[in-house]
Design a protein around this motif. Structure first.
Motif, PDB file in Angstrom:
ATOM      1  N   GLY A   1       4.829 -12.675 -13.891  1.00 38.63           N
ATOM      2  CA  GLY A   1       4.965 -13.521 -12.722  1.00 38.63           C
ATOM      3  C   GLY A   1       6.130 -13.184 -11.813  1.00 38.63           C
ATOM      4  O   GLY A   1       6.405 -13.923 -10.859  1.00 38.63           O
ATOM      5  N   LEU A   2       6.807 -12.065 -12.057  1.00 38.72           N
ATOM      6  CA  LEU A   2       8.009 -11.737 -11.301  1.00 38.72           C
ATOM      7  C   LEU A   2       7.749 -10.815 -10.112  1.00 38.72           C
ATOM      8  O   LEU A   2       8.614 -10.667  -9.239  1.00 38.72           O
ATOM      9  CB  LEU A   2       9.052 -11.098 -12.223  1.00 38.72           C
ATOM     10  CG  LEU A   2       9.556 -11.995 -13.369  1.00 38.72           C
ATOM     11  CD1 LEU A   2      10.509 -11.228 -14.265  1.00 38.72           C
ATOM     12  CD2 LEU A   2      10.227 -13.244 -12.806  1.00 38.72           C
ATOM     13  N   TRP A   3       6.568 -10.202 -10.076  1.00 34.32           N
ATOM     14  CA  TRP A   3       6.209  -9.318  -8.968  1.00 34.32           C
ATOM     15  C   TRP A   3       4.901  -9.801  -8.351  1.00 34.32           C
ATOM     16  O   TRP A   3       4.006 -10.269  -9.071  1.00 34.32           O
ATOM     17  CB  TRP A   3       6.039  -7.874  -9.446  1.00 34.32           C
ATOM     18  CG  TRP A   3       7.315  -7.212  -9.849  1.00 34.32           C
ATOM     19  CD1 TRP A   3       7.950  -7.326 -11.056  1.00 34.32           C
ATOM     20  CD2 TRP A   3       8.116  -6.343  -9.060  1.00 34.32           C
ATOM     21  NE1 TRP A   3       9.097  -6.579 -11.063  1.00 34.32           N
ATOM     22  CE2 TRP A   3       9.234  -5.963  -9.851  1.00 34.32           C
ATOM     23  CE3 TRP A   3       8.016  -5.839  -7.758  1.00 34.32           C
ATOM     24  CZ2 TRP A   3      10.222  -5.104  -9.378  1.00 34.32           C
ATOM     25  CZ3 TRP A   3       9.006  -4.983  -7.293  1.00 34.32           C
ATOM     26  CH2 TRP A   3      10.093  -4.623  -8.103  1.00 34.32           C
ATOM     27  N   LYS A   4       4.783  -9.662  -7.032  1.00 36.52           N
ATOM     28  CA  LYS A   4       3.574 -10.149  -6.362  1.00 36.52           C
ATOM     29  C   LYS A   4       3.256  -9.291  -5.138  1.00 36.52           C
ATOM     30  O   LYS A   4       4.150  -8.877  -4.404  1.00 36.52           O
ATOM     31  CB  LYS A   4       3.758 -11.614  -5.934  1.00 36.52           C
ATOM     32  CG  LYS A   4       2.548 -12.213  -5.239  1.00 36.52           C
ATOM     33  CD  LYS A   4       2.705 -13.721  -5.038  1.00 36.52           C
ATOM     34  CE  LYS A   4       3.818 -14.044  -4.087  1.00 36.52           C
ATOM     35  NZ  LYS A   4       3.871 -15.486  -3.754  1.00 36.52           N
ATOM     36  N   ILE A   5       1.976  -9.057  -4.935  1.00 43.64           N
ATOM     37  CA  ILE A   5       1.474  -8.432  -3.716  1.00 43.64           C
ATOM     38  C   ILE A   5       0.681  -9.485  -2.958  1.00 43.64           C
ATOM     39  O   ILE A   5      -0.164 -10.177  -3.543  1.00 43.64           O
ATOM     40  CB  ILE A   5       0.563  -7.228  -4.020  1.00 43.64           C
ATOM     41  CG1 ILE A   5       1.342  -6.106  -4.702  1.00 43.64           C
ATOM     42  CG2 ILE A   5      -0.092  -6.706  -2.740  1.00 43.64           C
ATOM     43  CD1 ILE A   5       0.466  -4.977  -5.215  1.00 43.64           C
ATOM     44  N   ASN A   6       0.959  -9.628  -1.676  1.00 43.83           N
ATOM     45  CA  ASN A   6       0.182 -10.492  -0.798  1.00 43.83           C
ATOM     46  C   ASN A   6      -0.576  -9.621   0.196  1.00 43.83           C
ATOM     47  O   ASN A   6       0.013  -8.729   0.806  1.00 43.83           O
ATOM     48  CB  ASN A   6       1.075 -11.461  -0.023  1.00 43.83           C
ATOM     49  CG  ASN A   6       1.668 -12.540  -0.897  1.00 43.83           C
ATOM     50  OD1 ASN A   6       2.676 -12.309  -1.548  1.00 43.83           O
ATOM     51  ND2 ASN A   6       1.053 -13.698  -0.931  1.00 43.83           N
ATOM     52  N   LEU A   7      -1.855  -9.902   0.359  1.00 44.86           N
ATOM     53  CA  LEU A   7      -2.690  -9.129   1.278  1.00 44.86           C
ATOM     54  C   LEU A   7      -3.500 -10.079   2.151  1.00 44.86           C
ATOM     55  O   LEU A   7      -4.183 -10.975   1.644  1.00 44.86           O
ATOM     56  CB  LEU A   7      -3.631  -8.208   0.498  1.00 44.86           C
ATOM     57  CG  LEU A   7      -4.617  -7.383   1.334  1.00 44.86           C
ATOM     58  CD1 LEU A   7      -3.879  -6.371   2.200  1.00 44.86           C
ATOM     59  CD2 LEU A   7      -5.628  -6.674   0.423  1.00 44.86           C
ATOM     60  N   THR A   8      -3.407  -9.894   3.472  1.00 42.95           N
ATOM     61  CA  THR A   8      -4.254 -10.617   4.415  1.00 42.95           C
ATOM     62  C   THR A   8      -4.848  -9.601   5.382  1.00 42.95           C
ATOM     63  O   THR A   8      -4.586  -8.395   5.272  1.00 42.95           O
ATOM     64  CB  THR A   8      -3.466 -11.681   5.215  1.00 42.95           C
ATOM     65  OG1 THR A   8      -2.678 -11.031   6.222  1.00 42.95           O
ATOM     66  CG2 THR A   8      -2.552 -12.508   4.306  1.00 42.95           C
TER      67      THR A   8
END
Length: 259
Positions: free
Chosen positions: A82-89
């Motif tokens: 849960g420490l890394w995240k990719i957001n894509l829109t």
């Protein structure tokens, strides 16, 4: 001095709570019309968790009238811890982490993510590159509960709290908010000042927030220029941080010089 030297350190007790890099590009309709299954397959080993959220966009001005925009889908790909995240829109891709160690590690993960994104979606170019560092200095965590912010944060980042005739406990609100050009299509948005994280619901201790958002904005930024632009933004971030913290605060974080 707002920007000091660019000496780099790793810290045994870092106060950095989040690092975000966002890249904006002209709208790619295929991202919002169907779920990004192919992209997920390329990153699923490192980002196995998936969440999609509908987000309302702010209204825009059309013919001198505010016009409500349709919501967009924000696809979230999250690491196991849960420490890394990719957001894509359909208009941006972002990489963020709650556990930043050093620039080279972050840049390597970002480079891998962008290479896969570009291979699949082939954006014509990028329009904005943003790099944001959010620090929340805790006197309690650093064993500095008896110290004033004036001892730990340099002027001008603490405003009136740097004045000898001002009692820290008497000041209920004190913040520095700056938006400025850094030249060469570069800009900075800076917020600095004492505050509560998430309204103090989970942690009532006031922290000193140092939130620097550095960006490059251009009509057409080619993919092969991203690394150079990001290195320049990172250099500004390091110099701003070094200018903000006193030696007492740096020592409390347990610094180790980096090559």
């Amino acid at each position: 001095m707002l920007f000091s030297d660019n000496a780099r350190f790793s810290y045994a007790n870092p106060q950095l709570i989040e690092t975000i890099c966002q890249l904006r590009f002209p709208t790619i309709l295929s991202i919002g019309s169907t779920e990004p299954a192919q992209f997920q397959e390329t990153i699923r080993a490192d980002f196995p968790k998936y969440v999609a959220r509908q987000e309302q966009q702010p209204p825009r001005v059309v013919n001198n009238k505010l016009e409500q925009q349709p919501p967009i889908t924000n696809y979230n790909f999250i690491s196991t811890d849960g420490l890394w995240k990719i957001n894509l829109t359909s208009t941006f891709i972002a990489l963020s982490t709650l556990r930043y160690t050093r620039w080279e590690e972050f840049a390597q993960k970002l480079d891998k993510t962008l290479a896969l994104f570009i291979q699949i979606y082939q954006p014509a170019f990028f329009e904005r590159i943003g790099l944001r560092y959010v620090n929340a200095f805790s006197r309690k965590r650093l064993g500095l509960e008896g110290e004033l912010w004036d001892d730990l944060i340099n002027a001008p980042f603490i405003g009136v709290l740097s004045e000898p005739d001002i009692e820290e406990g008497a000041v209920t609100k004190n913040a520095l908010d700056v938006e400025m050009s850094l030249g060469e299509n570069r800009r900075m948005k800076l917020h600095a000042g004492p505050g509560l994280l998430n309204g103090g619901k989970q942690d009532p201790e006031p922290k000193f927030i140092l939130d620097g958002d550095f960006s490059v904005m251009d009509k057409q930024i080619p993919a092969d220029r991203i690394a150079e632009d990001l290195n320049g933004l990172h250099d500004y971030a390091v110099r701003l941080f070094n200018s903000a913290v006193t030696q007492e605060l740096r020592d409390a974080m347990g610094p180790t010089p980096l090559d």
